[in-house]
Scaffold this active site. Structure first.
Site, PDB file in Angstrom:
ATOM      1  N   ASP A 119       0.597  -1.271  -0.045  1.00 25.02           N
ATOM      2  CA  ASP A 119      -0.046   0.093   0.039  1.00 25.02           C
ATOM      3  C   ASP A 119       0.815   1.034   0.213  1.00 25.02           C
ATOM      4  O   ASP A 119       2.115   1.146   0.391  1.00 25.02           O
ATOM      5  CB  ASP A 119      -0.798   0.099   1.220  1.00 25.02           C
ATOM      6  CG  ASP A 119      -0.121   0.089   2.365  1.00 25.02           C
ATOM      7  OD1 ASP A 119       0.557  -1.021   2.715  1.00 25.02           O
ATOM      8  OD2 ASP A 119      -0.350   0.901   3.395  1.00 25.02           O
ATOM      9  N   GLU A 183       0.000  -0.758   5.822  1.00 25.04           N
ATOM     10  CA  GLU A 183       0.978  -0.075   6.743  1.00 25.04           C
ATOM     11  C   GLU A 183       0.819   1.467   6.909  1.00 25.04           C
ATOM     12  O   GLU A 183       1.304   1.871   7.776  1.00 25.04           O
ATOM     13  CB  GLU A 183       2.285  -0.587   5.875  1.00 25.04           C
ATOM     14  CG  GLU A 183       3.520  -0.317   6.938  1.00 25.04           C
ATOM     15  CD  GLU A 183       4.378   0.905   6.850  1.00 25.04           C
ATOM     16  OE1 GLU A 183       5.126   1.222   7.768  1.00 25.04           O
ATOM     17  OE2 GLU A 183       3.992   1.707   6.209  1.00 25.04           O
TER      18      GLU A 183
END
Ligand SMILES: [Zn+2]
Length: 241
Positions: A119, A183
């Site tokens: 991400d 994250e």
């Protein structure tokens, strides 16, 4: 965290973290001289570009789509579909993580985990000089959201398993590849935490290699140092009344 990476004269695979910066979208320096392509470099570049150009922001992106693309590459390289899973909670179907088991010769040894998040932080086109979701190589640098943090590492890890599979290489100890989501926005959904809580057997490993430490090259691209960081900083605010 945004890190600067510099490409060595030999290979993107030897990419080393040079510095940590909170602001610069500039990511990977190619170096002053034009190096000869390294065997497999074009294939790596293709994988890296596909991952970087797959929008994985929380708002409009999809880690699941990126995970599917990396899984497809590993299967084209000969890895069985049964050796990998894309896992996401029902409430966050676009926050999928790819977990791949590359078995070793000795099944009694716990695997090494290669962990990288796929991400990325939000990136609005109007805030960027270039399209943040197009990989641009310019004057020796790569520009794109996630070109360094952490899709360089995710690409290097995935490319490693692609090569091993193509070469039918079998290490003594198995390797688990974990390309995870959430994250950068862990307050919304933390992919690693969710995997640990919901799929603990898949996350068992002898040790884990993850992003964080850095390294140094000199002006000619010679390796000077590669740091190993045993723990990660923890963010904390303090207030008083
Ligand atoms: Zn990161």
């Amino acid at each position: 965290m945004i890190q600067s990476l510099r490409r060595t004269s030999r290979s993107l695979r030897s990419v080393m973290i040079l510095a940590v910066s909170a602001v610069a979208p500039v990511t990977i320096a190619v170096g002053a001289s034009t190096p000869q392509p390294y065997p497999g470099e074009a294939a790596f570049r293709d994988l890296y570009q596909e991952l970087v150009e797959t929008n994985t922001t929380l708002s409009v992106g999809s880690c699941t789509a990126a995970a599917e693309k990396m899984a497809a590459r590993l299967q084209r390289a000969g890895m069985p579909a049964a050796s990998m899973q894309i896992l996401a909670p029902a409430e966050f179907p676009k926050s999928g993580s790819l977990i791949v088991s590359y078995t070793g010769k000795d099944a009694t040894l716990e695997p090494i985990m290669l962990l990288a998040h796929i991400d990325v932080v939000e990136a609005r086109r109007e805030d960027w000089v270039r399209d943040p979701f197009t990989l641009v190589e310019e004057n020796g640098f790569f520009y794109a959201r996630g070109a360094s943090d952490d899709k360089a590492m995710a690409s290097i890890f995935t490319d490693l398993l692609v090569r091993w599979s193509e070469q039918k290489y079998r290490p003594q100890r198995g390797v688990t590849l974990a390309l995870t989501c959430g994250e950068e926005t862990s307050e919304h959904f933390n992919g690693v935490l969710w995997l640990l809580q919901n799929h603990p057997a898949l996350m068992k490993a002898r040790f884990v290699l993850n992003e964080g430490a850095g390294g140094l090259l000199d002006a000619s691209g010679k390796h000077l140092s590669l740091d190993v960081q045993a723990g990660e900083k923890v963010y904390q605010d303090f207030g008083w009344r």
